[in-house]
Scaffold this motif. Structure first.
Motif, PDB file in Angstrom:
ATOM      1  N   ALA A  27      33.782 -21.878 -21.626  1.00 27.25           N
ATOM      2  CA  ALA A  27      33.349 -22.626 -20.877  1.00 27.25           C
ATOM      3  C   ALA A  27      32.834 -23.900 -21.705  1.00 27.25           C
ATOM      4  O   ALA A  27      32.707 -25.654 -20.750  1.00 27.25           O
ATOM      5  CB  ALA A  27      32.419 -22.764 -19.714  1.00 27.25           C
ATOM      6  N   CYS A  36      29.694 -25.658 -20.337  1.00 25.59           N
ATOM      7  CA  CYS A  36      30.066 -26.002 -19.560  1.00 25.59           C
ATOM      8  C   CYS A  36      29.369 -24.863 -18.178  1.00 25.59           C
ATOM      9  O   CYS A  36      29.896 -24.056 -18.514  1.00 25.59           O
ATOM     10  CB  CYS A  36      31.313 -26.247 -18.980  1.00 25.59           C
ATOM     11  N   TYR A  37      28.100 -25.211 -17.341  1.00 22.76           N
ATOM     12  CA  TYR A  37      28.348 -24.401 -16.690  1.00 22.76           C
ATOM     13  C   TYR A  37      28.237 -24.426 -14.972  1.00 22.76           C
ATOM     14  O   TYR A  37      27.714 -25.881 -14.465  1.00 22.76           O
ATOM     15  CB  TYR A  37      26.719 -23.405 -16.707  1.00 22.76           C
ATOM     16  N   ILE A  85      27.555 -29.276 -11.938  1.00 23.81           N
ATOM     17  CA  ILE A  85      27.939 -28.738 -12.580  1.00 23.81           C
ATOM     18  C   ILE A  85      27.126 -29.652 -13.912  1.00 23.81           C
ATOM     19  O   ILE A  85      27.213 -30.315 -13.620  1.00 23.81           O
ATOM     20  CB  ILE A  85      29.694 -29.299 -12.538  1.00 23.81           C
ATOM     21  N   THR A 126      35.055 -31.546 -22.062  1.00 21.91           N
ATOM     22  CA  THR A 126      35.547 -31.073 -20.895  1.00 21.91           C
ATOM     23  C   THR A 126      36.148 -31.704 -20.130  1.00 21.91           C
ATOM     24  O   THR A 126      36.399 -32.848 -19.563  1.00 21.91           O
ATOM     25  CB  THR A 126      33.976 -31.341 -20.047  1.00 21.91           C
ATOM     26  N   HIS A 152      38.432 -26.025 -19.228  1.00 25.14           N
ATOM     27  CA  HIS A 152      36.795 -26.264 -18.809  1.00 25.14           C
ATOM     28  C   HIS A 152      36.320 -25.182 -17.847  1.00 25.14           C
ATOM     29  O   HIS A 152      35.545 -24.683 -17.632  1.00 25.14           O
ATOM     30  CB  HIS A 152      36.005 -27.205 -19.526  1.00 25.14           C
ATOM     31  N   ALA A 200      34.359 -22.031 -16.464  1.00 25.30           N
ATOM     32  CA  ALA A 200      32.956 -21.805 -16.239  1.00 25.30           C
ATOM     33  C   ALA A 200      33.107 -21.473 -14.668  1.00 25.30           C
ATOM     34  O   ALA A 200      32.417 -21.084 -14.233  1.00 25.30           O
ATOM     35  CB  ALA A 200      32.501 -23.701 -15.863  1.00 25.30           C
ATOM     36  N   GLU A 257      33.365 -17.904 -15.072  1.00 21.23           N
ATOM     37  CA  GLU A 257      31.973 -17.271 -14.886  1.00 21.23           C
ATOM     38  C   GLU A 257      31.343 -17.286 -14.090  1.00 21.23           C
ATOM     39  O   GLU A 257      30.550 -16.581 -13.844  1.00 21.23           O
ATOM     40  CB  GLU A 257      31.715 -18.310 -16.566  1.00 21.23           C
ATOM     41  N   ALA A 258      31.069 -18.455 -13.306  1.00 17.42           N
ATOM     42  CA  ALA A 258      30.308 -18.734 -12.700  1.00 17.42           C
ATOM     43  C   ALA A 258      29.948 -17.216 -11.507  1.00 17.42           C
ATOM     44  O   ALA A 258      29.050 -16.221 -10.995  1.00 17.42           O
ATOM     45  CB  ALA A 258      30.068 -19.505 -11.658  1.00 17.42           C
ATOM     46  N   ARG A 317      24.373 -16.905 -22.647  1.00 24.46           N
ATOM     47  CA  ARG A 317      25.066 -17.005 -22.346  1.00 24.46           C
ATOM     48  C   ARG A 317      24.027 -16.849 -20.328  1.00 24.46           C
ATOM     49  O   ARG A 317      24.003 -17.899 -19.706  1.00 24.46           O
ATOM     50  CB  ARG A 317      26.500 -16.724 -21.582  1.00 24.46           C
ATOM     51  N   TRP A 366      22.775 -19.280 -18.200  1.00 26.29           N
ATOM     52  CA  TRP A 366      23.825 -19.572 -16.589  1.00 26.29           C
ATOM     53  C   TRP A 366      21.915 -20.505 -15.950  1.00 26.29           C
ATOM     54  O   TRP A 366      22.005 -20.646 -14.680  1.00 26.29           O
ATOM     55  CB  TRP A 366      23.821 -18.679 -15.879  1.00 26.29           C
TER      56      TRP A 366
END
Length: 544
Positions: A348, A351-352, A373, A380, A384, A388, A391-392, A492, A496
């Motif tokens: 990402a 980026c979260y 975000i 970005t 990405h 993200a 990944e969330a 990571r 988050w």
């Protein structure tokens, strides 16, 4: 031909009907119809009850037609099971058979100000004020506040309640009532797993609780009869399956727990669909969470069988974030493209994405949170963002897994997974990496439908499916091992959690107006309502 069992799986985004062989647990065929959601106002999520039933009928008939093409007699179908999206709330007229309003979906946030008002009236502003009876926090998630909103804001519902024509139910009740005759003698019932998600049900006595009903000012005569998860409720009255018993009923997450063969205390599964739901079987005693999880009834497989409970971590937005990227941002045209897009970058890049579109559920229970975000740079791009988003889902699962490990005292050594999102191999690997434990995915992903088919086939009076441990099907699976070191995972995850804090307290309650309802139709003046004053808890809880 071996006996067959049909499972009706009515979810948030689609209805599916699947046929299973009761001897081998093999899936024979399935048919699926997508369900439309409507968003009349910000935070509101509704579905058409008639469309839900139309989709059920269509799936049943198409499935039975397919059996004919396979030269299989419909008479081989010995039972029907119903599994459903939980908490979604309906009220209909028992005389006309017509719904009195759209179904208010579990994700809906219109009752946020009502919930805030209720919590403000509890001693110490305690959102867990009713937990000793319900196992749940006071939240927009559950059915009681949705039902209260309908009674306060929809004149047709109010009049039907006054004239004793109203029936309340979650989606399972609506389906079973309709399939067993509707206004011509339909069976108005639910099972213990669905009842436990209403905030009106005492999970210790296994009955509707008069004090809770008084708290929300809900007349008990509109509530369905609570039955076990495995017994004959009634019989199909029309169509290709007329005369076949409906003998299994489970909320979707309870059904998935059975379908993953989590019959033993400490066994757990995580379902990733529209939302994400991690359940751990806690045996025959309810365990109250100290870390933001729910205590729920898992299942009761027969009238005289023991009741099993579960700890649950609920995440509102999982697969729904992919749908949002497709429908709202147009980043992809098909949801399946997300994996390819995210895999193209493999990171990402700082980026979260916190998809708190409906606030945050477990372990925070914070309805004021909103999606953000963060960590964006000029570098970005949409790849990405796709990474993200996936990944969330993994980060949110990590949060509820950590809470579950703390509550149970027995850290999970692997996590069984199922649901639509598990077809995404990148997500499965991300999940293993972030959790730092193996993730196990069944090769047959239809565990929710399988679970309710097992309950239906095993019911007394049906008896075509054995749930004896020696007879349980051996489900082949694929295993994903962690591939990054724990230090990177922790780094990571810490980032988050920092992003989550920035999403908190974003939305505030609007000013209270002179009328009882604000501009969005949400009830504001809690004090004026008879259900405003919280009852004094009678702590007759069952210790875990």
């Amino acid at each position: 031909m071996d006996p067959l069992v049909i499972a009706i799986d009515q979810g948030t985004s689609s209805t599916r009907v699947l046929i299973f062989n009761a001897r081998t647990a093999e899936k024979i065929y399935h048919h699926q119809v997508e369900i439309r959601q409507s968003f009349p106002k910000e935070g509101w999520v509704e579905e058409d009850p008639k469309e839900i039933m139309d989709s059920v009928y269509e799936c049943i008939e198409r499935t039975c037609e397919k059996l004919g093409h396979l030269n299989v007699e419909v008479s081989n179908i010995k039972a029907v099971g119903v599994t459903n999206q939980r908490e979604t709330t309906l009220v209909w007229d028992k005389e006309t058979g017509q719904p009195l309003y759209n179904a208010i979906v579990w994700l809906d946030l219109r009752t946020q100000s009502t919930v805030e008002g209720l919590i403000n009236k509890t001693p110490g502003r305690n959102k867990n004020h009713l937990q000793h009876k319900t196992g749940l926090p006071i939240s927009t998630y559950f059915s009681a506040v949705k039902l209260r909103w309908l009674m306060d804001n929809v004149e047709e519902v109010r009049q039907a309640v006054v004239s004793r024509r109203a029936m309340f139910g979650t989606v399972d009740s609506w389906i079973i009532w309709s399939l067993t005759g509707g206004r011509s003698g339909g069976i108005h019932c639910t099972d213990v797993s669905n009842a436990s998600r209403t905030m009106l049900f005492n999970i210790h006595t296994l009955e509707w609780d008069p004090e809770l009903c008084m708290y929300f000012d809900v007349p008990m005569e509109i509530l369905p009869t609570v039955r076990s998860s495995s017994e004959i409720y009634g019989y199909m009255t029309s169509g290709s399956l007329a005369g076949v018993p409906i003998s299994g009923c489970l909320g979707d997450q309870s059904a998935a727990l059975l379908g993953q063969m989590c019959f033993q205390e400490g066994q757990a599964k995580n379902t990733c669909g529209t939302g994400c739901f991690l359940l751990s079987n806690t045996g025959t005693k309810p365990v109250l969470s100290a870390h933001g999880l729910l205590t729920t009834v898992a299942y009761k497989l027969g009238k005289d069988q023991p009741t099993y409970y579960a700890l649950e971590g609920s995440v509102a937005i999982a697969g729904a974030v992919v749908r949002w990227l497709r429908d709202n941002l147009g980043i992809v045209q098909h949801t399946q493209e997300i994996e390819e897009l995210a895999a193209a970058v493999g990171t990402a890049y700082g980026c979260y994405f916190v998809p708190a579109f409906s606030g945050l559920y477990a372990p925070y229970w914070e309805p004021s949170a909103r999606g953000i975000i963060c960590g964006l740079t000029q570098f970005t791009n949409r790849k990405h963002l796709a990474f993200a988003a996936l990944e969330a889902v993994a980060f949110q699962t990590r949060e509820i897994l950590d809470a579950m490990n703390q509550d149970s005292g027995f850290p999970l050594k692997e996590l069984k997974v199922d649901g639509g999102m598990t077809t995404n191999r990148l997500l499965m690997q991300l999940q293993a990496d972030i959790l730092c434990i193996p993730v196990v995915r069944p090769c047959m992903p239809e565990t929710t439908a399988l679970g309710v088919a097992m309950a239906a086939g095993a019911a007394e009076g049906v008896g075509v499916w054995s749930l004896a441990p020696r007879d349980l099907p051996d489900i082949r699976s694929e295993r994903f091992e962690p591939q990054i070191n724990p230090e990177e995972s922790e780094f990571r995850f810490a980032r988050w959690k920092k992003a989550v804090q920035k999403a908190m307290n974003w939305e505030t309650t609007e000013p209270i107006y002179e009328s009882n309802a604000g501009p969005t139709g949400m009830v504001k003046s809690i004090n004026g309502s008879p259900w405003a004053v919280p009852p004094t808890p009678s702590y007759s809880r069952v210790d875990p």
